[in-house]
Design an enzyme around this catalytic site. Sequence first.
Site, PDB file in Angstrom:
ATOM      1  N   ASP A   1      16.528 -20.259 -10.849  1.00 20.96           N
ATOM      2  CA  ASP A   1      15.499 -20.079  -9.842  1.00 20.96           C
ATOM      3  C   ASP A   1      14.814 -21.412  -9.552  1.00 20.96           C
ATOM      4  OD1 ASP A   1      15.973 -17.330  -9.635  1.00 20.96           O
ATOM      5  OD2 ASP A   1      14.716 -16.934 -11.393  1.00 20.96           O
TER       6      ASP A   1
ATOM      7  N   HIS B   1      21.509 -20.814  -6.075  1.00 18.68           N
ATOM      8  CA  HIS B   1      20.379 -19.980  -6.496  1.00 18.68           C
ATOM      9  C   HIS B   1      20.804 -18.861  -7.437  1.00 18.68           C
ATOM     10  CE1 HIS B   1      16.194 -19.218  -6.250  1.00 18.68           C
ATOM     11  NE2 HIS B   1      16.028 -19.682  -5.022  1.00 18.68           N
TER      12      HIS B   1
END
Length: 500
Positions: free
Chosen positions: A475, A471
Site C-alpha cells: 500500500d 499496488h
Amino acid sequence: MAHASEGRGQEFRLPDLGEGLTEAEIVRWLVEVGDVVAVDQPVVEVETAKAMVEVPCPYGGVVTARFGEEGTELPVGAPLVTVAVGTGEDGAAPAAGTEAAASAGGGSRAAESAGAASTGAESRTAEPVAARAEAAGSGNVLVGYGTSEAPARRRRVRPDRRAATGAAVRTNGRVRVAGPVDGPAEGSADGPVPVISPLVRRLARQNDLDLRELTGSGPDGLILRADVEYALRASAAQGGRAADHEARTGRAPVTAPTAPASATTPGAPRSGTVRTPLKGVRGAVADKLSRSRREIPDATCWVDADATGLMRARTAMNASGGPKISLVALLARICTAALARFPELNATVDTEAREIVRFDDVHLGFAAQTDRGLVVPVVRDAHARDAEGLTAEFARLTEAAHEGRLTPGELTGGTFTLNNYGVFGVDGSTPIINHPEAAMLGVGRIVAKPWVHEGELAVRQVVQLSLTFDHRVCDGGTAGGFLRYVADCVEQPAVLLRTL
C-alpha cells in the site's frame, strides 16, 4: 541435377536461444556456401527480441547450403545451414573441390561437383569431423543439439527440393542456394515478390490474394503482414458494398477501370506516412509495456530531494585516488539499502497461484537507451556489491548494450529497476513498471534550484525522485516509506552507514 544441400550432410536448424524466444532475424551471414567451418564456429549473426547473438554451428565440415537472406525472420527450428560433415585427411579437400567446381562450371555443374566432392570425401576418410567433435566435445551447448557427442545419422526421404528451396546460383564464384520460393526464379515476370516472412506469403495464398498487386510498406518495398491484412479488410469491405448494391437494385455495380497498382493498392502507404515494423527489440519493448499496463495496477508517488550532500560525497570519494565512482552506482547502492528495509517491493505477483513472490536477492535492472531501442540490462546480486563493483558492472553492461552484445541472460531476471531519465534533461516521469517486477525508481536531472536549507534560502542541487509500484504488493505507506528513505540517503549519505 542434385541440389547443393543434398547428400550426406547435417542440417543445422535455428536452435532454441532460451528465455521463451520463438524467432530471430538474420542480421549477417558469417560464412558462404563452400566455406569450411569448424565445430562451434559462428555461422550467422541473428537479432532476437533480447539481443544480437552469434549462433555457433555444432557441426564441422563444408557449408553446402544457406537458408534465408539477411533481414529474414526465421522461427526456431527453421533450417539455417547444411554442412557436409565428411572432409579429407587435412580437412581442406572438400573446400578445394567446391571452389574448383564453382569456378570451372556453371551453376548446375558447381552444385553437382560440390555434392560429389563432399560425398567422396566422406567415403575416403575414416574420421569425419563429427567424430572428431565427439572426442573433443563442444563448448557450446545449444538447446536441441547435444554437441558433446556426434549426432546420429538419419537418412531422410525427401522430395526434389529444388522446387521448395530454389535452384543453386553462382555469386562471386561461389555456389549459392536461394531461399524458399513459391514460384519461378527471381527476375522473371511471374517471379516471387519480396515478403517479410513465409507466414505472410501463406496468409495471402490462403485468401487468394495476389501479392503482385500490393506495394509493400517495408524497406525497399518489402511486404509486411500489416499490408496483407489491410488489403484483405479493404477487399472484404468492397465485396460487402457490392453485394448490398446488387440486393437493392438487382444489378451488379459498375466499377471504374482499375488504376495502376501503385496508385490503388490498399496496402500502399499514404503520402507523408512512414510505417515501422514492431519487431526485434522495439517489438519486445512494446509487448512488455502493453502487458505491464494491462496487468499491473500501478501507482506513482514522488518527492523532491536536496542532492547537494550526495554530490559532495561523490566528489570526495573520487578525490581519494581510487577508481571513479559513478552517480548511478551510488543511487543503486541506495536502492539496495532501501529494499533491505522494504523488501515488499523486491517482489512479483504470481497471478495463476494468486501469490506475492518476494525475493531475497536484488537483481537490479537499469534502463539504457541504445540505437536499437530501450533495453534493461540486469546487475546480478546488486545487494552484494559495493559502489566500486557496481560502477564497473554498470560500465560493462552499458558498453555491451550499445554494441548489441548483451546476452538474453543479461536482459532478464531482474527484481527491481532503476531508471535514470535525468540524463535526457527532464525533471520527472511516471515510468511503466518493467513487467513482471513490482516497482521502479525514477531519478530526474539534478539541477541548481532555490531551496530552504537550515532555515535560510540557498541555491542547492535538487532532484525529483519518483516511485511507480504495483499496488497489489503493498500500500501507499510502504511505497512512501521506501521513497522517503531513498530521499533521506540522497540528502544525507551518512544515513547509509546504518545499513553497512
